[in-house]
Design an enzyme around this catalytic site. Structure first.
Site, PDB file in Angstrom:
ATOM      1  N   TYR A  28       0.832  -1.207   0.000  1.00 34.35           N
ATOM      2  CA  TYR A  28       0.000   0.000   0.000  1.00 34.35           C
ATOM      3  C   TYR A  28       0.864   1.255   0.000  1.00 34.35           C
ATOM      4  O   TYR A  28       0.578   2.219  -0.694  1.00 34.35           O
ATOM      5  CB  TYR A  28      -0.923  -0.041   1.220  1.00 34.35           C
ATOM      6  CG  TYR A  28      -2.016   0.998   1.197  1.00 34.35           C
ATOM      7  CD1 TYR A  28      -3.164   0.816   0.433  1.00 34.35           C
ATOM      8  CD2 TYR A  28      -1.908   2.155   1.956  1.00 34.35           C
ATOM      9  CE1 TYR A  28      -4.169   1.769   0.413  1.00 34.35           C
ATOM     10  CE2 TYR A  28      -2.908   3.113   1.948  1.00 34.35           C
ATOM     11  CZ  TYR A  28      -4.034   2.919   1.175  1.00 34.35           C
ATOM     12  OH  TYR A  28      -5.024   3.864   1.155  1.00 34.35           O
ATOM     13  N   ALA A  59      -3.029  -5.124   4.519  1.00 34.81           N
ATOM     14  CA  ALA A  59      -2.562  -5.905   5.665  1.00 34.81           C
ATOM     15  C   ALA A  59      -3.579  -6.954   6.116  1.00 34.81           C
ATOM     16  O   ALA A  59      -3.202  -8.018   6.607  1.00 34.81           O
ATOM     17  CB  ALA A  59      -2.219  -4.966   6.828  1.00 34.81           C
ATOM     18  N   LEU A  60      -4.864  -6.676   5.950  1.00 32.26           N
ATOM     19  CA  LEU A  60      -5.874  -7.654   6.360  1.00 32.26           C
ATOM     20  C   LEU A  60      -5.820  -8.936   5.526  1.00 32.26           C
ATOM     21  O   LEU A  60      -6.245  -9.996   5.997  1.00 32.26           O
ATOM     22  CB  LEU A  60      -7.280  -7.050   6.278  1.00 32.26           C
ATOM     23  CG  LEU A  60      -7.638  -6.078   7.391  1.00 32.26           C
ATOM     24  CD1 LEU A  60      -9.003  -5.456   7.133  1.00 32.26           C
ATOM     25  CD2 LEU A  60      -7.599  -6.756   8.750  1.00 32.26           C
ATOM     26  N   GLU A  61      -5.313  -8.847   4.312  1.00 27.01           N
ATOM     27  CA  GLU A  61      -5.248 -10.027   3.446  1.00 27.01           C
ATOM     28  C   GLU A  61      -3.989 -10.862   3.674  1.00 27.01           C
ATOM     29  O   GLU A  61      -3.891 -11.997   3.195  1.00 27.01           O
ATOM     30  CB  GLU A  61      -5.318  -9.608   1.968  1.00 27.01           C
ATOM     31  CG  GLU A  61      -6.681  -9.087   1.554  1.00 27.01           C
ATOM     32  CD  GLU A  61      -6.973  -7.671   2.034  1.00 27.01           C
ATOM     33  OE1 GLU A  61      -8.156  -7.396   2.359  1.00 27.01           O
ATOM     34  OE2 GLU A  61      -6.043  -6.833   2.091  1.00 27.01           O
ATOM     35  N   VAL A  84       0.767  -0.004   8.341  1.00 30.30           N
ATOM     36  CA  VAL A  84      -0.521   0.608   8.647  1.00 30.30           C
ATOM     37  C   VAL A  84      -0.217   1.911   9.394  1.00 30.30           C
ATOM     38  O   VAL A  84       0.427   1.891  10.440  1.00 30.30           O
ATOM     39  CB  VAL A  84      -1.401  -0.323   9.512  1.00 30.30           C
ATOM     40  CG1 VAL A  84      -2.775   0.298   9.735  1.00 30.30           C
ATOM     41  CG2 VAL A  84      -1.516  -1.708   8.895  1.00 30.30           C
ATOM     42  N   THR A  89      -9.872   7.582  11.432  1.00 27.43           N
ATOM     43  CA  THR A  89     -10.970   6.704  11.864  1.00 27.43           C
ATOM     44  C   THR A  89     -10.438   5.514  12.658  1.00 27.43           C
ATOM     45  O   THR A  89      -9.230   5.317  12.774  1.00 27.43           O
ATOM     46  CB  THR A  89     -11.757   6.176  10.642  1.00 27.43           C
ATOM     47  OG1 THR A  89     -10.910   5.271   9.924  1.00 27.43           O
ATOM     48  CG2 THR A  89     -12.200   7.313   9.737  1.00 27.43           C
ATOM     49  N   HIS A  91     -10.516   2.561  11.716  1.00 28.16           N
ATOM     50  CA  HIS A  91     -10.066   1.511  10.794  1.00 28.16           C
ATOM     51  C   HIS A  91      -8.648   1.050  11.139  1.00 28.16           C
ATOM     52  O   HIS A  91      -8.318  -0.122  11.005  1.00 28.16           O
ATOM     53  CB  HIS A  91     -10.129   2.027   9.353  1.00 28.16           C
ATOM     54  CG  HIS A  91      -9.790   1.004   8.325  1.00 28.16           C
ATOM     55  ND1 HIS A  91     -10.562  -0.121   8.107  1.00 28.16           N
ATOM     56  CD2 HIS A  91      -8.754   0.926   7.457  1.00 28.16           C
ATOM     57  CE1 HIS A  91     -10.013  -0.844   7.146  1.00 28.16           C
ATOM     58  NE2 HIS A  91      -8.913  -0.230   6.737  1.00 28.16           N
TER      59      HIS A  91
END
Length: 183
Positions: A28, A59-61, A84, A89, A91
């Site tokens: 990212y 990162a979630l994947e 990250v 927010t 998130h």
């Protein structure tokens, strides 16, 4: 500040057979990802290992990709890399907590994983941590995966021959009838 503190680093593990390592990265922030990858690759190569690199959207994947590879490939260890950066927010907390939790759960299932997903407040912190000539968190994540692999190989070797084996004649209990299937 963590960079001013001296930390102990374990000696690099050695392997009779070079490990095959999968680096899973969320690019990212491309410059940060590239620095993390450089550090990880250098550490893997220094151990005599081989690596492949897979990119995922975020990162979630990363835990999902490692889980899939763990079931469907023959890698010895895994390195999770990404960054990250806190935003406006909640998130940030979700991504940090869930990616870390996913990797931990995979590790508890026996996969050797080094977590190099940076969780930082700003880009400056990310740059310092990712720099292979600085804090080198990519190299540190690869080192963690390799140390877990060394333990896995050490402890896995001790399991050879363990399990159910029918009793041999010299080990039969006196007075016990012989098993008709073994005679």
């Amino acid at each position: 500040m963590a960079s001013a503190t001296e930390h102990y680093t374990l000696p690099r593990p050695t392997f009779e057979e070079g490990p095959k390592v999968l680096i899973v990265v969320a690019p990212y922030y491309r410059a940060i990802a590239d620095a993390l990858i450089a550090g990880a690759r250098a550490e893997i190569e220094a151990s005599g290992g081989w690596y492949d690199t897979a990119e995922v959207p975020g990162a979630l994947e990363i835990p999902s990709a490692i889980g899939i590879a763990g079931r469907m490939s023959d890698f010895d260890a895994y390195v999770a890399l990404g960054c990250v950066i806190r935003g406006e927010t909640t998130h940030y907390e979700t991504v940090c907590n869930d990616s870390s939790r996913g990797l931990t759960l995979l590790g508890l299932q026996g996969l050797c994983i080094g977590n190099g997903i940076l969780t930082v407040e700003n880009m400056g912190q990310a740059e310092v941590r990712a720099d292979p000539d600085g804090q080198n968190k990519g190299g540190g994540a690869a080192a963690a995966a390799l140390h877990l692999l060394a333990l896995s190989r050490k402890w896995g070797a001790s399991r050879k021959g363990i399990g159910f084996v029918p009793a041999r004649e010299e080990y039969r209990i006196a007075g016990q009838p012989e098993d008709p299937q073994t005679t």
